[in-house]
Design a protein around this motif. Structure first.
Motif, PDB file in Angstrom:
ATOM      1  N   UNK A  25     -21.290  38.134  88.151  1.00  0.00           N
ATOM      2  CA  UNK A  25     -20.154  37.391  86.942  1.00  0.00           C
ATOM      3  C   UNK A  25     -20.982  37.223  86.314  1.00  0.00           C
ATOM      4  N   UNK A  26     -21.907  36.756  85.970  1.00  0.00           N
ATOM      5  CA  UNK A  26     -23.108  36.252  84.714  1.00  0.00           C
ATOM      6  C   UNK A  26     -22.215  37.429  83.333  1.00  0.00           C
ATOM      7  N   UNK A  27     -23.580  38.059  84.173  1.00  0.00           N
ATOM      8  CA  UNK A  27     -22.875  39.742  83.896  1.00  0.00           C
ATOM      9  C   UNK A  27     -21.779  39.938  82.524  1.00  0.00           C
ATOM     10  N   UNK A  28     -20.550  40.011  84.184  1.00  0.00           N
ATOM     11  CA  UNK A  28     -19.693  40.144  83.365  1.00  0.00           C
ATOM     12  C   UNK A  28     -18.646  39.040  82.734  1.00  0.00           C
ATOM     13  N   UNK A  29     -19.142  38.147  82.531  1.00  0.00           N
ATOM     14  CA  UNK A  29     -18.932  37.060  81.750  1.00  0.00           C
ATOM     15  C   UNK A  29     -19.567  37.506  80.094  1.00  0.00           C
ATOM     16  N   UNK A  30     -20.854  37.581  80.304  1.00  0.00           N
ATOM     17  CA  UNK A  30     -21.570  37.643  78.883  1.00  0.00           C
ATOM     18  C   UNK A  30     -20.531  38.868  77.793  1.00  0.00           C
ATOM     19  N   UNK A  31     -20.323  39.638  78.204  1.00  0.00           N
ATOM     20  CA  UNK A  31     -20.023  40.974  77.629  1.00  0.00           C
ATOM     21  C   UNK A  31     -18.432  40.514  76.947  1.00  0.00           C
ATOM     22  N   UNK A  54     -19.575  36.560  69.611  1.00  0.00           N
ATOM     23  CA  UNK A  54     -20.683  35.858  68.302  1.00  0.00           C
ATOM     24  C   UNK A  54     -21.884  36.054  68.872  1.00  0.00           C
ATOM     25  N   UNK A  55     -22.177  36.039  70.186  1.00  0.00           N
ATOM     26  CA  UNK A  55     -23.838  36.551  70.866  1.00  0.00           C
ATOM     27  C   UNK A  55     -24.307  35.088  70.468  1.00  0.00           C
ATOM     28  N   UNK A  56     -23.940  34.240  70.519  1.00  0.00           N
ATOM     29  CA  UNK A  56     -24.393  32.943  71.067  1.00  0.00           C
ATOM     30  C   UNK A  56     -25.451  31.857  72.598  1.00  0.00           C
ATOM     31  N   UNK A  57     -24.501  32.815  73.358  1.00  0.00           N
ATOM     32  CA  UNK A  57     -24.827  33.071  75.020  1.00  0.00           C
ATOM     33  C   UNK A  57     -23.986  32.334  75.106  1.00  0.00           C
ATOM     34  N   UNK A  58     -23.020  31.364  74.867  1.00  0.00           N
ATOM     35  CA  UNK A  58     -22.110  30.548  75.464  1.00  0.00           C
ATOM     36  C   UNK A  58     -20.798  31.415  75.081  1.00  0.00           C
ATOM     37  N   UNK A  59     -19.908  30.641  76.416  1.00  0.00           N
ATOM     38  CA  UNK A  59     -18.862  31.290  76.518  1.00  0.00           C
ATOM     39  C   UNK A  59     -17.802  29.687  75.639  1.00  0.00           C
ATOM     40  N   UNK A 110     -18.890  18.792  77.584  1.00  0.00           N
ATOM     41  CA  UNK A 110     -18.261  18.315  76.304  1.00  0.00           C
ATOM     42  C   UNK A 110     -18.703  19.154  75.146  1.00  0.00           C
ATOM     43  N   UNK A 111     -19.288  19.839  75.351  1.00  0.00           N
ATOM     44  CA  UNK A 111     -19.075  20.731  74.165  1.00  0.00           C
ATOM     45  C   UNK A 111     -18.371  21.627  73.210  1.00  0.00           C
ATOM     46  N   UNK A 112     -17.208  21.646  74.197  1.00  0.00           N
ATOM     47  CA  UNK A 112     -16.341  23.032  73.951  1.00  0.00           C
ATOM     48  C   UNK A 112     -16.437  24.349  74.302  1.00  0.00           C
ATOM     49  N   UNK A 113     -18.158  24.553  74.518  1.00  0.00           N
ATOM     50  CA  UNK A 113     -18.352  25.804  75.319  1.00  0.00           C
ATOM     51  C   UNK A 113     -19.043  25.562  76.779  1.00  0.00           C
ATOM     52  N   UNK A 114     -18.974  27.108  77.330  1.00  0.00           N
ATOM     53  CA  UNK A 114     -19.553  26.922  79.052  1.00  0.00           C
ATOM     54  C   UNK A 114     -20.500  27.276  77.863  1.00  0.00           C
ATOM     55  N   UNK A 115     -22.229  27.034  79.003  1.00  0.00           N
ATOM     56  CA  UNK A 115     -23.529  27.463  77.976  1.00  0.00           C
ATOM     57  C   UNK A 115     -23.798  28.292  80.391  1.00  0.00           C
ATOM     58  N   UNK A 116     -25.186  29.011  80.254  1.00  0.00           N
ATOM     59  CA  UNK A 116     -25.746  29.148  81.291  1.00  0.00           C
ATOM     60  C   UNK A 116     -25.638  28.006  82.408  1.00  0.00           C
TER      61      UNK A 116
END
Length: 91
Positions: free
Chosen positions: A17-23, A27-32, A64-70
């Motif tokens: 799931x994480x690999x699928x989401x990474x695609x 912007x390659x910042x590691x966050x969605x 509450x950063x507005x992004x989903x990180x690992x």
């Protein structure tokens, strides 16, 4: 329906799931971001992608950063299971 080579009826592991989401991390910042998640939902064949992505980010984004990180991806799994019909196992 398939998720880029992963049939929807097949159960994914958390790592898959994480690999699928990474695609979708364009912007390659590691966050969605909300926009990146919207594209993932759209590719999955979902409707109302803007609303769903907004709801998913609000539920999963604990800092509450507005992004989903690992560290917050696991919070996204419940949304993916319920709202997207994905089958994701812990291992």
């Amino acid at each position: 329906m398939a998720i880029r080579g992963i049939p929807s009826a097949r159960e994914m592991t958390m790592e898959e799931f994480k690999e699928w989401l990474k695609q979708f991390d364009v912007d390659g910042d590691g966050r969605i971001s909300r926009a990146e998640l919207r594209e993932a939902i759209r590719r999955r064949g979902g409707w109302f992608t803007t609303l769903r992505a907004g709801r998913a980010v609000r539920r999963a984004d604990r800092d509450n950063s507005g992004f989903i990180d690992d560290a917050e991806v696991e919070n996204l799994v419940a949304f993916a299971k319920k709202d997207l019909g994905m089958r994701i196992s812990a291992w």
